[in-house]
Design an enzyme around this catalytic site. Structure first.
Site, PDB file in Angstrom:
ATOM      1  CB  CYS A 120       4.274  -1.937   7.528  1.00 10.72           C
ATOM      2  SG  CYS A 120       4.465  -0.741   8.867  1.00 10.72           S
ATOM      3  CG  ASN A 132       1.083  -0.093  12.116  1.00  5.31           C
ATOM      4  OD1 ASN A 132       1.725  -1.118  11.982  1.00  5.31           O
ATOM      5  ND2 ASN A 132       1.167   0.918  11.266  1.00  5.31           N
ATOM      6  CG  HIS A 152       0.351  -2.920   7.457  1.00  2.00           C
ATOM      7  ND1 HIS A 152       0.822  -3.435   8.652  1.00  2.00           N
ATOM      8  CD2 HIS A 152       0.554  -1.574   7.511  1.00  2.00           C
ATOM      9  CE1 HIS A 152       1.294  -2.445   9.386  1.00  2.00           C
ATOM     10  NE2 HIS A 152       1.140  -1.308   8.722  1.00  2.00           N
TER      11      HIS A 152
END
Length: 323
Positions: A110, A277, A247
């Site tokens: 990520c 996500n 993020h």
């Protein structure tokens, strides 16, 4: 040498999946998911390939920059869920675009978009490229155990890209760090069929597993440390920063960081409610959303901070000056 982001683009699968749909086959509910994660829907690939999404994001970024594919000297793709074990996702995208330049992937989960930006910056610094496509493309739905309500409700699919040009004021500051810990967030590799592999039968499925509480604590503490380090090393106070592009893993993580550092809510970008996500694509997607909404202005300071499996953390401070 530094860079200027001159174009942004993104692409999401057409199909959206609501929390209520997930509750049809999981022991969960819309209320359970929303209150614990902030997620309401996510985009999931059905007929689209990740190659197609990645190509579309890149073409949108090129159009935004006013460039042709022939102007691109480098393609760097961040992904952990590409359509191919090999070649790199970037190679597949280069073929679809008709590009003729170096193309390769970066795997930093990520945090990957920030890592990829730093790789491109190295090419600019050595005079090896004038224009680069920095892409993040993720099909997280293929990595999920769709019977595990603690993980599969969190993730979605998508791609986003920027075009960066050599020269400019960005990055003002970059910091990359790895705190090695494989087990906390892991997707085992393919077992394969080697007749010589004595452990093949023991190999777990290639599904994502996560120690949620540990990752939560890591995310909050790492983001807090990164922003405090940024202030200490640049002398720029957090109050002078216009956009915090973090993020998008969990709304509670964002809330905790805002509270610890007294960040104004209106400066913290949020896309998680709609997309979930999307691993490394979250930050690039948020940049594209802000740009197309006219919310990024020349001279604005933006912090990009990604964290994830590895455990990797990547943070940079950029000054916006899109051509």
């Amino acid at each position: 040498m530094a860079y200027t982001i001159i174009g942004c683009g993104s692409a999401l699968p057409e199909r959206t999946v609501t929390n209520d749909e997930l509750s049809g086959f999981l022991d969960t509910s819309d209320e359970w998911i929303r209150t614990r994660t902030g997620i309401e829907t996510r985009h999931v690939c059905t007929a689209e390939s990740l190659d197609e999404l990645a190509e579309a994001a890149c073409r949108n970024a090129l159009a935004s920059a006013g460039l042709e594919v022939s102007d691109i000297d480098l393609i760097v793709c961040s992904t952990t869920s590409g359509d191919h074990l090999m070649p790199a996702e970037a190679c597949a995208v280069a073929e679809r675009l008709g590009a003729a330049c170096p193309a390769f992937d970066v795997s930093a989960a990520c945090a990957g978009f920030v890592f990829a930006l730093d790789v491109a910056d190295g090419y600019f610094a050595r005079g090896r490229a004038k224009h680069a496509l920095i892409l993040s493309a993720e099909k997280m739905s293929r990595l999920m155990d769709w019977e595990d309500r603690t993980t599969c409700v969190l993730f979605g699919d998508g791609a986003a890209a920027v075009v960066a040009e050599a020269g400019g004021e960005s990055p003002i500051w970059t910091h990359l760090v790895t705190k090695p810990d494989v087990a906390s967030l892991d997707v085992p590799g393919l077992a394969g069929e080697s007749p010589f592999d004595e452990r093949r039968a023991e190999a777990p499925a290639s599904h994502l597993t996560m120690k949620g509480r540990k990752v939560f604590r890591f995310a909050v503490s790492s983001m807090e440390q990164e922003l405090k380090l940024l202030v200490a090393e640049t002398g720029i106070p957090l109050s002078a920063i216009d956009h915090f592009i973090f993020h998008q893993a969990n709304e509670r993580i964002l809330e905790s960081v805002c509270k610890r550092l007294d960040l104004p809510e209106e400066k913290v970008v949020r896309t998680i409610h709609e997309t979930g996500n999307i691993s490394s694509a979250c930050i690039a997607l948020a940049l594209d959303r802000l740009d197309r909404a006219g919310e990024l202005h020349e001279g604005d300071l933006a912090v990009l901070c990604g964290f994830g499996a590895g455990l990797d953390v990547g943070t940079c401070l950029i000054r916006w000056k899109k051509a």
